[in-house]
Design a protein around this motif. Structure first.
Motif, PDB file in Angstrom:
ATOM      1  N   GLY A 150      -0.199   0.382   1.668  1.00 55.13           N
ATOM      2  CA  GLY A 150       0.496  -0.247   0.552  1.00 55.13           C
ATOM      3  C   GLY A 150       0.956   0.740  -0.495  1.00 55.13           C
ATOM      4  N   TYR A 151       0.175   1.789  -0.722  1.00 55.37           N
ATOM      5  CA  TYR A 151       0.545   2.796  -1.722  1.00 55.37           C
ATOM      6  C   TYR A 151       1.890   3.436  -1.397  1.00 55.37           C
ATOM      7  N   ASP A 153      -1.507  -5.080   2.993  1.00 50.71           N
ATOM      8  CA  ASP A 153      -2.870  -4.584   2.784  1.00 50.71           C
ATOM      9  C   ASP A 153      -3.885  -5.704   2.595  1.00 50.71           C
ATOM     10  N   PRO A 166      -3.615   6.791  -3.012  1.00 49.20           N
ATOM     11  CA  PRO A 166      -3.500   5.691  -3.990  1.00 49.20           C
ATOM     12  C   PRO A 166      -3.521   6.167  -5.430  1.00 49.20           C
ATOM     13  N   PRO A 188      -4.731   1.027   5.252  1.00 48.06           N
ATOM     14  CA  PRO A 188      -3.764   0.424   4.316  1.00 48.06           C
ATOM     15  C   PRO A 188      -2.728   1.426   3.837  1.00 48.06           C
ATOM     16  N   SER A 211       3.808  -3.859   0.747  1.00 47.57           N
ATOM     17  CA  SER A 211       2.440  -3.428   0.443  1.00 47.57           C
ATOM     18  C   SER A 211       1.447  -4.580   0.528  1.00 47.57           C
ATOM     19  N   SER A 212       1.945  -5.820   0.498  1.00 50.10           N
ATOM     20  CA  SER A 212       1.047  -6.975   0.617  1.00 50.10           C
ATOM     21  C   SER A 212       0.414  -7.072   2.001  1.00 50.10           C
ATOM     22  N   LEU A 218      -3.891  -0.003  -7.576  1.00 54.30           N
ATOM     23  CA  LEU A 218      -3.962   1.281  -6.878  1.00 54.30           C
ATOM     24  C   LEU A 218      -5.147   2.121  -7.357  1.00 54.30           C
ATOM     25  N   GLY A 248       8.886  -2.905  -1.703  1.00 58.57           N
ATOM     26  CA  GLY A 248       7.598  -2.826  -2.378  1.00 58.57           C
ATOM     27  C   GLY A 248       6.634  -3.904  -1.942  1.00 58.57           C
ATOM     28  N   TYR A 249       7.153  -5.089  -1.656  1.00 55.71           N
ATOM     29  CA  TYR A 249       6.263  -6.188  -1.285  1.00 55.71           C
ATOM     30  C   TYR A 249       5.713  -6.063   0.126  1.00 55.71           C
ATOM     31  N   PHE A 282       4.539   1.987   0.207  1.00 58.00           N
ATOM     32  CA  PHE A 282       5.633   1.069  -0.112  1.00 58.00           C
ATOM     33  C   PHE A 282       5.814   0.929  -1.623  1.00 58.00           C
ATOM     34  N   VAL A 283       4.711   0.933  -2.367  1.00 57.69           N
ATOM     35  CA  VAL A 283       4.812   0.856  -3.822  1.00 57.69           C
ATOM     36  C   VAL A 283       5.456   2.126  -4.377  1.00 57.69           C
TER      37      VAL A 283
END
Length: 276
Positions: free
Chosen positions: A245-246, A232, A56, A243, A229-230, A94, A226-227, A248-249
């Motif tokens: 999400g990092y 998470d 992250p 998680p 990551s939601s 993050l 990117g979304y 996908f971001v």
């Protein structure tokens, strides 16, 4: 001190026959280094990083650098401003998770778990505002204002137990626990996000001129990825799934950066110099 004196002499008096031109790219790099270097040095000295928290932090640096670069390239463009604010919200999220995963006590984790939501609550408002600006659509000032107002209401709920209520303890570290009003925030988050993606998709389907069509296509797919990551948010409800999400971001940031370099996304004229 030696390094500073020599560098100053090179810039001012061309020491050792070096011609120094302070281009914007170098200026941005120095500014970014000035901001991020102390953070990394502090983390290295404190030895608080864990194998789970490093990713992250790296993603935070990537997103922050992308947002700072785009904002400084054209700080008068509303699409650049809102994109920079969106990157600021994401990097806050993050970096907050880096601190949460690295926390040694539940009290410390709870502090950072609440603080990271200061960036999260504004992500839908920033995203919608960016989409309207990017598409040059007729701005709906009332809807933009409502989104920011609702985000501010959730911001004021952060210190209370209504949005975040305690911490879950998982194998990778602590994680913010959803409070009683967290599902309401998720409804707001997903409604605004889906509406914004639909606006991008409608702009893509409208089939404008070829360069604009390519730009919209890249932005749409970047944000659609990117979304993810939601996902998470699941961990806030007791689901012990690591998680990602990092990841996908980070993909989102790379796609946007590629589109900027390739197709001059966001009105940025990109020239690939040695410094860049």
């Amino acid at each position: 001190a030696y390094s500073i004196v020599v560098a100053y002499t090179i810039v001012r008096y061309r020491l050792m026959d070096i011609t120094m031109v302070m281009r914007k790219g170098l200026t941005y790099g120095l500014l970014l280094g000035t901001i991020t270097l102390p953070i990394y040095v502090g983390i290295l000295i404190s030895q608080r990083a864990t194998p789970y928290s490093i990713a992250p932090l790296l993603a935070c640096s990537l997103v922050f650098a992308c947002g700072l670069w785009i904002f400084m390239k054209n700080h008068r463009s509303m699409s650049n401003i809102t994109f920079g604010l969106l990157c600021l919200g994401l990097s806050t999220w993050l970096f907050g998770f880096f601190m949460v995963y690295s926390a040694s006590t539940e009290t410390e984790a709870q502090f950072w778990g609440k603080l990271l939501y200061a960036g999260v609550v504004y992500i839908p408002a920033f995203f919608y505002h960016f989409c309207v600006s990017f598409l040059h659509a007729q701005p709906r000032s009332k809807l933009i204002a409502v989104n920011y107002a609702v985000s501010t209401i959730f911001l004021l709920l952060i210190p209370t137990p209504y949005l975040i209520d305690g911490q879950h303890s998982y194998f990778w570290g602590y994680y913010p626990k959803a409070g009683p009003l967290h599902p309401v925030f998720l409804v707001f988050f997903f409604c605004v996000s889906v509406w914004s993606l639909l606006k991008l998709h409608a702009g893509y389907k409208a089939r404008p001129a070829q360069p604009e069509l390519i730009r919209i296509k890249y932005v749409f797919w970047a944000f659609a990825i990117g979304y993810l990551s939601s996902l998470d948010f699941m961990q806030s409800y007791g689901i012990e799934l690591f998680p990602l999400g990092y990841l996908f971001v980070s993909l989102w940031a790379w796609i946007v950066s590629y589109a900027i370099a390739k197709y001059q996304l966001l009105d940025i004229s990109f020239v690939l110099t040695k410094t860049k």
